[in-house]
Write an enzyme that holds these catalytic residues in place. Sequence first.
Site, PDB file in Angstrom:
ATOM      1  N   THR A 364      -1.967  27.805  56.531  1.00  0.00           N
ATOM      2  CA  THR A 364      -2.466  26.448  57.556  1.00  0.00           C
ATOM      3  C   THR A 364      -1.737  25.487  56.694  1.00  0.00           C
ATOM      4  O   THR A 364      -0.475  24.789  57.159  1.00  0.00           O
ATOM      5  CB  THR A 364      -3.988  26.626  57.056  1.00  0.00           C
ATOM      6  OG1 THR A 364      -4.133  28.035  58.614  1.00  0.00           O
ATOM      7  CG2 THR A 364      -3.774  25.643  58.055  1.00  0.00           C
ATOM      8  N   GLN A 394      -3.508  27.950  63.852  1.00  0.00           N
ATOM      9  CA  GLN A 394      -3.493  26.818  63.297  1.00  0.00           C
ATOM     10  C   GLN A 394      -2.198  26.422  63.671  1.00  0.00           C
ATOM     11  O   GLN A 394      -0.725  26.725  63.184  1.00  0.00           O
ATOM     12  CB  GLN A 394      -4.147  27.496  61.474  1.00  0.00           C
ATOM     13  CG  GLN A 394      -5.541  28.058  61.958  1.00  0.00           C
ATOM     14  CD  GLN A 394      -5.288  29.537  61.608  1.00  0.00           C
ATOM     15  OE1 GLN A 394      -4.443  30.339  62.270  1.00  0.00           O
ATOM     16  NE2 GLN A 394      -6.587  30.649  61.072  1.00  0.00           N
ATOM     17  N   GLN A 416      -5.522  23.437  67.081  1.00  0.00           N
ATOM     18  CA  GLN A 416      -6.038  24.421  65.777  1.00  0.00           C
ATOM     19  C   GLN A 416      -5.851  23.633  64.898  1.00  0.00           C
ATOM     20  O   GLN A 416      -4.868  23.574  64.031  1.00  0.00           O
ATOM     21  CB  GLN A 416      -6.671  25.687  66.067  1.00  0.00           C
ATOM     22  CG  GLN A 416      -7.274  25.889  64.970  1.00  0.00           C
ATOM     23  CD  GLN A 416      -7.688  28.029  65.216  1.00  0.00           C
ATOM     24  OE1 GLN A 416      -6.788  28.298  65.827  1.00  0.00           O
ATOM     25  NE2 GLN A 416      -7.974  28.574  64.096  1.00  0.00           N
ATOM     26  N   ASP A 417      -6.760  22.915  64.180  1.00  0.00           N
ATOM     27  CA  ASP A 417      -6.383  22.203  62.958  1.00  0.00           C
ATOM     28  C   ASP A 417      -5.151  21.496  62.980  1.00  0.00           C
ATOM     29  O   ASP A 417      -4.330  21.200  62.594  1.00  0.00           O
ATOM     30  CB  ASP A 417      -5.802  23.441  61.954  1.00  0.00           C
ATOM     31  CG  ASP A 417      -6.561  24.667  61.385  1.00  0.00           C
ATOM     32  OD1 ASP A 417      -7.826  24.916  62.127  1.00  0.00           O
ATOM     33  OD2 ASP A 417      -6.383  25.366  60.877  1.00  0.00           O
ATOM     34  N   ASP A 438     -11.723  22.790  65.174  1.00  0.00           N
ATOM     35  CA  ASP A 438     -11.836  22.555  63.687  1.00  0.00           C
ATOM     36  C   ASP A 438     -11.140  21.838  63.120  1.00  0.00           C
ATOM     37  O   ASP A 438     -10.023  21.565  62.374  1.00  0.00           O
ATOM     38  CB  ASP A 438     -11.046  23.836  62.696  1.00  0.00           C
ATOM     39  CG  ASP A 438     -12.535  24.632  62.980  1.00  0.00           C
ATOM     40  OD1 ASP A 438     -13.852  24.966  63.289  1.00  0.00           O
ATOM     41  OD2 ASP A 438     -11.873  25.852  62.523  1.00  0.00           O
ATOM     42  N   ARG A 506     -18.638  21.922  62.320  1.00  0.00           N
ATOM     43  CA  ARG A 506     -19.161  23.436  61.407  1.00  0.00           C
ATOM     44  C   ARG A 506     -19.110  23.411  60.133  1.00  0.00           C
ATOM     45  O   ARG A 506     -17.964  22.924  59.919  1.00  0.00           O
ATOM     46  CB  ARG A 506     -19.080  24.681  63.077  1.00  0.00           C
ATOM     47  CG  ARG A 506     -17.222  25.093  62.545  1.00  0.00           C
ATOM     48  CD  ARG A 506     -16.988  25.988  63.580  1.00  0.00           C
ATOM     49  NE  ARG A 506     -15.445  26.140  63.458  1.00  0.00           N
ATOM     50  CZ  ARG A 506     -14.901  27.689  63.372  1.00  0.00           C
ATOM     51  NH1 ARG A 506     -16.119  28.678  63.497  1.00  0.00           N
ATOM     52  NH2 ARG A 506     -13.836  27.638  63.611  1.00  0.00           N
ATOM     53  N   TRP A 508     -16.934  25.036  57.021  1.00  0.00           N
ATOM     54  CA  TRP A 508     -16.645  25.864  56.532  1.00  0.00           C
ATOM     55  C   TRP A 508     -16.785  27.011  55.232  1.00  0.00           C
ATOM     56  O   TRP A 508     -17.433  27.884  54.886  1.00  0.00           O
ATOM     57  CB  TRP A 508     -14.698  24.996  55.910  1.00  0.00           C
ATOM     58  CG  TRP A 508     -13.597  25.920  55.980  1.00  0.00           C
ATOM     59  CD1 TRP A 508     -13.433  27.074  55.992  1.00  0.00           C
ATOM     60  CD2 TRP A 508     -12.513  24.982  55.961  1.00  0.00           C
ATOM     61  NE1 TRP A 508     -12.673  27.395  54.993  1.00  0.00           N
ATOM     62  CE2 TRP A 508     -11.386  25.972  55.459  1.00  0.00           C
ATOM     63  CE3 TRP A 508     -12.135  23.643  55.766  1.00  0.00           C
ATOM     64  CZ2 TRP A 508     -10.653  26.068  54.843  1.00  0.00           C
ATOM     65  CZ3 TRP A 508     -10.825  23.867  55.447  1.00  0.00           C
ATOM     66  CH2 TRP A 508      -9.881  24.865  54.828  1.00  0.00           C
TER      67      TRP A 508
END
Length: 602
Positions: A364, A394, A416-417, A438, A506, A508
Amino acid sequence: MSQYSKTMESSESTSMLPPESLPNHNSTTPKTTKSHCYSNAKGILFTSFSVILLLTTIVSAGFLVHFRTGSSHNPTHIKTTMAISKTCSRTRYPSLCTHSLLTVPDSLNATESQLVHISLSTTLRRMNLALYGASAIANAQMGTRVRSAFEDCLELLEDSMDHITRSLKYSTGSETNKASSREDVMTWLSAALTNQDTCMEGFEGVSGTVKDQMVQNLKDVSELVSNSLAIYAISSKDKDFDGIPIENRKRKLLQSVSTSEKSGFPGWLRRKERKLMDLPAAMIKADIIVSQDGNGTYKTVSQAIKAAPEYSNRRTIIYVKAGRYEENNLKIGRKKWNLMFIGDGKGRTVISGGKSVMRDNITTFHTASFAASGTGFIARDITFVNWAGPANHQAVALRVSADHAVVYRCSIVGYQDTLYVHSQRQFFRECDIYGTVDFIFGNAAVVIQNCSIYARKPMYLQKNTITAQNRKDPNQNTGISIHGCRILATSDLQASKGSFPTYLGRPWKLYSRAVYLQTYIGDHVHPRGWLEWNATFALDTLYYGEYMNYGPGGSVGQRVSWPGYRVITLPEEANKFTVGEFIYGKSWLPSTGVAFLAGLTI
């Protein structure tokens, strides 16, 4: 980092080369070719000399470091002093703390404050050995995924060496810069710990000799950094806060916000600095101009970055004219200080890339379309995009690891990311941030202020989560603070919001910390507000807070009942997560010229 498992890849075995000296790593981020990695490893020898000189200086002051890596010997026959016992009892790894301090001559006679220097010196030497050991396997046969994780580790270890060295200089008084403070050292040590965590995350889901040797090279490094952070926090001058998490500390409220701050600018900001951040790009005298039509200094952003000076205390302005710059994995390295990138506006100056974990089989950390590590990084009026799409999971559009970083009037677009707020102190203002899973994540101390945060329509059966904060250690001064923003849904998500719930965040990591202050929250956000990462993980150690939010999704009546979640009712508690207190923005943001609100909205 993901709700998905990492792609598996094995690496071929190689024998570890024995170290003949203790060099430091002083090259730029290693390339993927073996020849570059070999050159990079040889380049360690030069700047190692400066590290050894630093350690020699400390030795002359009575703090000789003699730490044997990988040793399991525990000198229990040596009587510990009250100072060592008291100091190590407050760390997360007290046995390692005691052992590492007792391997240093004169530690038995050291005071608590002197133990800070000894701990940092020991950690620096151990990290130097880890960097050398890692560099020695640079020519090992590695697959794409393992190679990207290995390169991440070299970059992160180099960065951590800088952080520990600076912390040691300031804690010993060899640097007399009064602008440096307790919060600087706390930030650098927190970042060094984050770096070690990021390094090992890159090897999750893979196996092989390279991973095994990296694990061995990094044995005890994270624990030593954690102990140094705890010891410094305990012994620093801010005695009122010793060992108390920031959310439980009591500080005086900031003074009332001045009239000029309410209008967007701090009252003490000079007219010239205001203009620099707010003038049209064409009216600013840039040091470097990037233009695809050839009417500038360079045609590509990468050329401009390469030409910028290193370790400059003067701001270098790089004007990137309108256009789409498709230059995958642009990086501002740790040596490039005070670079300011100015574009022609959101959607006009676009820096894009399409790297992703799924398609490119890389980490990532490696996917970022644009990454900045150099202190004092500023971006204004630019769109950063990762177009890999939701199916490739990611895929980072912008990664920031720079201290005193500012991102102003920019768009950060991905799925995502999207935005990786990796480490150190950061400030985002008047930005648009788009994503799904996320999509604001990392372990910086960051305040996102007056921004629009858009959840997008994710893939089938996915849930949107805005934040995934990964604070690993309770002494880290990190977290995500979203203040005075707008939590919105894109039109395609709004039309199908019943099928794709959105959550505020959330956890991590174990001590995940995120807050929403005085922010509008749309009706696409689930009434529970927050989502579990994995069953009950971190629910009693996280810190998630909401203060005076509003809008159809801002009601807290049906929120989660986790021990770590709280509805903040006192302004004294909420104020700890504002620009003025959380990132100490009054000490550094005025020099950037960016608009900011130091405290809560009155």
